[in-house]
Design a protein around this motif. Structure first.
Motif, PDB file in Angstrom:
ATOM      1  N   ALA A  47       0.899  -1.106   0.032  1.00 23.73           N
ATOM      2  CA  ALA A  47      -0.032  -0.047   0.197  1.00 23.73           C
ATOM      3  C   ALA A  47       0.744   1.117  -0.084  1.00 23.73           C
ATOM      4  O   ALA A  47       0.626   2.330  -0.573  1.00 23.73           O
ATOM      5  N   ALA A  48       1.926   1.256   0.679  1.00 23.31           N
ATOM      6  CA  ALA A  48       3.006   2.289   0.726  1.00 23.31           C
ATOM      7  C   ALA A  48       3.452   2.482  -0.511  1.00 23.31           C
ATOM      8  O   ALA A  48       3.695   3.720  -1.168  1.00 23.31           O
ATOM      9  N   SER A  50       2.118   1.879  -3.520  1.00 21.77           N
ATOM     10  CA  SER A  50       1.073   2.304  -4.347  1.00 21.77           C
ATOM     11  C   SER A  50       0.817   3.645  -4.203  1.00 21.77           C
ATOM     12  O   SER A  50       0.666   4.735  -5.158  1.00 21.77           O
ATOM     13  N   HIS A  51       1.009   4.317  -2.880  1.00 18.27           N
ATOM     14  CA  HIS A  51       0.557   5.625  -2.398  1.00 18.27           C
ATOM     15  C   HIS A  51       1.640   6.520  -3.011  1.00 18.27           C
ATOM     16  O   HIS A  51       1.435   7.535  -3.604  1.00 18.27           O
ATOM     17  N   HIS A  54       1.163   6.759  -6.727  1.00 14.57           N
ATOM     18  CA  HIS A  54       0.053   7.852  -6.967  1.00 14.57           C
ATOM     19  C   HIS A  54       0.236   9.328  -6.820  1.00 14.57           C
ATOM     20  O   HIS A  54       0.074  10.130  -7.631  1.00 14.57           O
ATOM     21  N   ARG A  55       1.235   9.473  -5.693  1.00 15.41           N
ATOM     22  CA  ARG A  55       1.835  10.713  -5.167  1.00 15.41           C
ATOM     23  C   ARG A  55       2.512  11.417  -6.404  1.00 15.41           C
ATOM     24  O   ARG A  55       2.551  12.291  -6.836  1.00 15.41           O
TER      25      ARG A  55
END
Length: 94
Positions: A47-48, A50-51, A54-55
């Motif tokens: 998840a980190a 993926s984040h 996205h950023r």
């Protein structure tokens, strides 16, 4: 304290930094899976990653928006994105 507007080079450096961080995190996820780490730990790190991706994507689109605004004042932009194209890019990341 006033801040200077970010230049294209500043934005590129920030995006590359985020992508390199995500690359390192992804390598960590692979290592975690190979070593049989707990599912919860792996998913948290994934998840980190993926984040971070996205950023980086949002930073790229934001830099393009800023450039379009600046180019509106200069009117010498050859590869300006339309409002619809920018909206589509944002939605692609959402």
């Amino acid at each position: 304290m006033t801040t200077q507007p970010a230049t294209a080079a500043d934005s590129t450096a920030l995006v590359l930094n985020r992508l390199r961080r995500a690359q390192g995190q992804l390598a960590g996820v692979i290592t975690m899976i190979e070593s049989g780490r707990e599912c919860r730990d792996v998913v948290t790190q994934l998840a980190a990653v993926s984040h971070a991706l996205h950023r980086a994507g949002f930073k790229i689109v934001a830099a393009q928006l800023r450039q379009c605004v600046l180019d509106e004042q200069d009117s010498a932009c050859g590869d300006r994105l339309s409002e619809e194209e920018l909206e589509k890019l944002f939605l692609t990341l959402a």
